[in-house]
Design a protein around this motif. Structure first.
Motif, PDB file in Angstrom:
ATOM      1  N   LEU A   1       0.821  -1.201   0.000  1.00 52.77           N
ATOM      2  CA  LEU A   1       0.000   0.000   0.000  1.00 52.77           C
ATOM      3  C   LEU A   1       0.861   1.260   0.000  1.00 52.77           C
ATOM      4  N   ALA A   2       1.969   1.218   0.750  1.00 54.64           N
ATOM      5  CA  ALA A   2       2.853   2.375   0.828  1.00 54.64           C
ATOM      6  C   ALA A   2       3.486   2.668  -0.539  1.00 54.64           C
ATOM      7  N   THR A   3       3.845   1.627  -1.281  1.00 51.30           N
ATOM      8  CA  THR A   3       4.488   1.817  -2.585  1.00 51.30           C
ATOM      9  C   THR A   3       3.491   2.245  -3.654  1.00 51.30           C
ATOM     10  N   GLN A   4       2.192   2.122  -3.367  1.00 52.00           N
ATOM     11  CA  GLN A   4       1.172   2.536  -4.329  1.00 52.00           C
ATOM     12  C   GLN A   4       0.704   3.969  -4.088  1.00 52.00           C
ATOM     13  N   GLY A   5       1.506   4.731  -3.349  1.00 53.91           N
ATOM     14  CA  GLY A   5       1.215   6.151  -3.210  1.00 53.91           C
ATOM     15  C   GLY A   5       0.388   6.515  -2.008  1.00 53.91           C
ATOM     16  N   GLN A   6       0.030   5.554  -1.152  1.00 54.05           N
ATOM     17  CA  GLN A   6      -0.721   5.881   0.031  1.00 54.05           C
ATOM     18  C   GLN A   6       0.230   6.333   1.135  1.00 54.05           C
ATOM     19  N   ASP A   7      -0.336   6.833   2.227  1.00 50.24           N
ATOM     20  CA  ASP A   7       0.448   7.375   3.332  1.00 50.24           C
ATOM     21  C   ASP A   7       1.518   6.383   3.785  1.00 50.24           C
ATOM     22  N   GLY A   8       2.762   6.880   3.924  1.00 52.93           N
ATOM     23  CA  GLY A   8       3.870   6.018   4.306  1.00 52.93           C
ATOM     24  C   GLY A   8       3.786   5.500   5.722  1.00 52.93           C
ATOM     25  N   ARG A   9       2.778   5.909   6.494  1.00 54.83           N
ATOM     26  CA  ARG A   9       2.637   5.416   7.862  1.00 54.83           C
ATOM     27  C   ARG A   9       2.154   3.972   7.916  1.00 54.83           C
ATOM     28  N   GLY A  10       1.641   3.447   6.807  1.00 56.78           N
ATOM     29  CA  GLY A  10       1.034   2.120   6.811  1.00 56.78           C
ATOM     30  C   GLY A  10       1.894   1.026   7.417  1.00 56.78           C
ATOM     31  N   PRO A  11       3.150   0.850   6.945  1.00 54.67           N
ATOM     32  CA  PRO A  11       3.994  -0.212   7.513  1.00 54.67           C
ATOM     33  C   PRO A  11       4.244  -0.048   9.011  1.00 54.67           C
ATOM     34  N   LEU A  12       4.459   1.194   9.465  1.00 57.59           N
ATOM     35  CA  LEU A  12       4.700   1.421  10.885  1.00 57.59           C
ATOM     36  C   LEU A  12       3.447   1.117  11.704  1.00 57.59           C
ATOM     37  N   LEU A  13       2.279   1.534  11.213  1.00 61.59           N
ATOM     38  CA  LEU A  13       1.037   1.262  11.938  1.00 61.59           C
ATOM     39  C   LEU A  13       0.754  -0.240  12.014  1.00 61.59           C
ATOM     40  N   MET A  14       1.047  -0.959  10.923  1.00 62.95           N
ATOM     41  CA  MET A  14       0.830  -2.403  10.936  1.00 62.95           C
ATOM     42  C   MET A  14       1.792  -3.070  11.913  1.00 62.95           C
ATOM     43  N   ALA A  15       3.045  -2.617  11.940  1.00 65.96           N
ATOM     44  CA  ALA A  15       4.006  -3.165  12.897  1.00 65.96           C
ATOM     45  C   ALA A  15       3.569  -2.884  14.325  1.00 65.96           C
ATOM     46  N   LEU A  16       2.972  -1.730  14.552  1.00 73.47           N
ATOM     47  CA  LEU A  16       2.466  -1.392  15.881  1.00 73.47           C
ATOM     48  C   LEU A  16       1.356  -2.353  16.295  1.00 73.47           C
ATOM     49  N   LEU A  17       0.418  -2.615  15.402  1.00 75.15           N
ATOM     50  CA  LEU A  17      -0.659  -3.561  15.713  1.00 75.15           C
ATOM     51  C   LEU A  17      -0.110  -4.949  15.997  1.00 75.15           C
ATOM     52  N   ILE A  18       0.843  -5.380  15.194  1.00 76.44           N
ATOM     53  CA  ILE A  18       1.446  -6.701  15.408  1.00 76.44           C
ATOM     54  C   ILE A  18       2.115  -6.752  16.773  1.00 76.44           C
ATOM     55  N   GLY A  19       2.872  -5.716  17.096  1.00 77.42           N
ATOM     56  CA  GLY A  19       3.613  -5.711  18.344  1.00 77.42           C
ATOM     57  C   GLY A  19       2.732  -5.793  19.577  1.00 77.42           C
ATOM     58  N   VAL A  20       1.597  -5.093  19.567  1.00 73.83           N
ATOM     59  CA  VAL A  20       0.746  -5.084  20.768  1.00 73.83           C
ATOM     60  C   VAL A  20      -0.217  -6.264  20.809  1.00 73.83           C
ATOM     61  N   CYS A  21      -0.538  -6.843  19.649  1.00 72.22           N
ATOM     62  CA  CYS A  21      -1.542  -7.917  19.627  1.00 72.22           C
ATOM     63  C   CYS A  21      -0.935  -9.318  19.693  1.00 72.22           C
ATOM     64  N   VAL A  22       0.309  -9.488  19.266  1.00 70.95           N
ATOM     65  CA  VAL A  22       0.922 -10.815  19.285  1.00 70.95           C
ATOM     66  C   VAL A  22       0.944 -11.427  20.685  1.00 70.95           C
ATOM     67  N   PRO A  23       1.354 -10.694  21.738  1.00 64.33           N
ATOM     68  CA  PRO A  23       1.317 -11.316  23.067  1.00 64.33           C
ATOM     69  C   PRO A  23      -0.088 -11.746  23.481  1.00 64.33           C
ATOM     70  N   LEU A  24      -1.078 -10.902  23.168  1.00 68.23           N
ATOM     71  CA  LEU A  24      -2.459 -11.222  23.541  1.00 68.23           C
ATOM     72  C   LEU A  24      -2.955 -12.471  22.831  1.00 68.23           C
ATOM     73  N   VAL A  25      -2.729 -12.587  21.517  1.00 69.03           N
ATOM     74  CA  VAL A  25      -3.251 -13.741  20.785  1.00 69.03           C
ATOM     75  C   VAL A  25      -2.519 -15.027  21.171  1.00 69.03           C
ATOM     76  N   ASN A  26      -1.242 -14.918  21.501  1.00 69.67           N
ATOM     77  CA  ASN A  26      -0.520 -16.117  21.915  1.00 69.67           C
ATOM     78  C   ASN A  26      -1.005 -16.629  23.269  1.00 69.67           C
ATOM     79  N   VAL A  27      -1.270 -15.707  24.200  1.00 73.34           N
ATOM     80  CA  VAL A  27      -1.840 -16.117  25.487  1.00 73.34           C
ATOM     81  C   VAL A  27      -3.211 -16.749  25.278  1.00 73.34           C
ATOM     82  N   ALA A  28      -4.038 -16.118  24.436  1.00 76.48           N
ATOM     83  CA  ALA A  28      -5.380 -16.645  24.172  1.00 76.48           C
ATOM     84  C   ALA A  28      -5.338 -17.994  23.470  1.00 76.48           C
TER      85      ALA A  28
END
Length: 312
Positions: free
Chosen positions: A123-150
């Motif tokens: 999405l970032a390479t298709q001209g959309q806001d460059g924040r996409g990769p960082l925001l996705m990494a943020l979601l992964i970082g905070v949700c991975v511990p929760l889903v693994n515990v669950a």
């Protein structure tokens, strides 16, 4: 965006593992040690490195973080409500067992981090806001511990093991929690070791997917059709709707909303099979669900983005 092309590498690795196990001398006796290698070493290293390498700024995107966590919690609750919901549908209890549900529940709320980051980069390479990769990494970082515990909790409980003991000893949880702690503390992986960690991560992806393919037995899936349908419905149909409601309620901006909606429709984590197999559960059933989820991602990802176009 061609989602079929994006998902093909994962699907092809699963197919490769299935063909090797079924039609060559590389049978189940070969793949069982591979599963242990992926579960106890390769994948934990990958998770740790993926979380540490991208700085997390919780204050700047607190609403997105809250949305990701709430969506995950709703996914866990919906999945664990399936046994109760199935009572209302004739014939759905056939072949259903508490152990199979405990092992396959994780398919509904876990996610494929590689596809998530790949989508964000595309999405970032298709001209959309460059924040996409960082925001996705943020979601992964905070949700991975929760889903693994669950994911670990119901299997440890049904196996009669100490739940806290299993959580503390689980290599995936150790890796994700330590990675998140290092990220928030500002610690980074030295440049000289980063290439080695990247290669370990690439190996874990390929071997994990191939091990999932080697463990597939579609006869097992046929005996648990209702359970598989319920779990995959939550993963690919209901969670995008939950994410849409959260985008509206939390008033996420365009890029945040696109990130959360894509996150909600991802195929499930390939490591779900390895976790179930290593804990003594029906790995073949989970492997089959992982394969179906990967294929369904071709439909659910455009479906999630269409919700943004029509309702946001």
């Amino acid at each position: 965006m061609n989602y079929a092309v994006l998902l093909f590498p994962d699907f092809s690795m699963i197919l490769c593992g299935w063909l090797l196990c079924r039609y060559t001398a590389l049978n189940r006796r070969v793949w069982e040690p591979v599963e242990s290698l992926v579960y106890y070493f390769l994948f934990p290293v990958l998770l740790f490195h993926s979380i540490v390498k991208s700085p997390i700024q919780l204050d700047a995107d607190a609403s997105l973080v809250l949305g990701g966590l709430l969506m995950t919690v709703v996914g866990v609750l919906l999945t664990h409500a399936l046994p109760w919901l199935m009572r209302w549908w004739p014939g759905t209890r056939e072949g259903f067992s508490a152990r199979d549900h405990a092992a396959s529940a994780q398919v509904a709320f876990r996610f494929n981090s590689f596809i998530a980051l790949g989508l964000a980069e595309r999405l970032a390479t298709q001209g959309q806001d460059g924040r996409g990769p960082l925001l996705m990494a943020l979601l992964i970082g905070v949700c991975v511990p929760l889903v693994n515990v669950a994911a670990v909790w119901p299997m440890a409980r049904h196996a009669g093991r100490g739940v806290l003991r299993e959580l503390v000893r689980n290599p995936l949880i150790i890796a994700t929690v330590s990675g998140l702690a290092c990220n928030l503390l500002g610690l980074r992986v030295p440049d000289w070791i980063a290439p080695s960690l990247s290669r370990i991560g690439a190996a874990s992806l390929a071997l994990g997917l191939m091990a999932a393919g080697a463990g597939m037995q579609f006869g097992t899936l046929a005996r648990s059709k209702a359970l598989a349908a319920g779990v995959l419905t939550v993963r690919h149909l209901l969670l995008p709707l939950v994410a849409l409601g959260l985008c509206i309620t939390l008033r996420l901006d365009t890029v945040q909303a696109a990130t959360l909606l894509l996150f909600s429709a991802l195929p499930t984590a390939s490591s779900a099979y390895v976790l179930a197999a290593r804990m003594g559960y029906n790995g073949a059933l989970v492997a089959s669900m992982v394969t179906l989820s990967t294929a369904l991602g071709v439909l659910s990802l455009p479906y999630a983005l269409s919700l943004q176009r029509h309702f946001l």
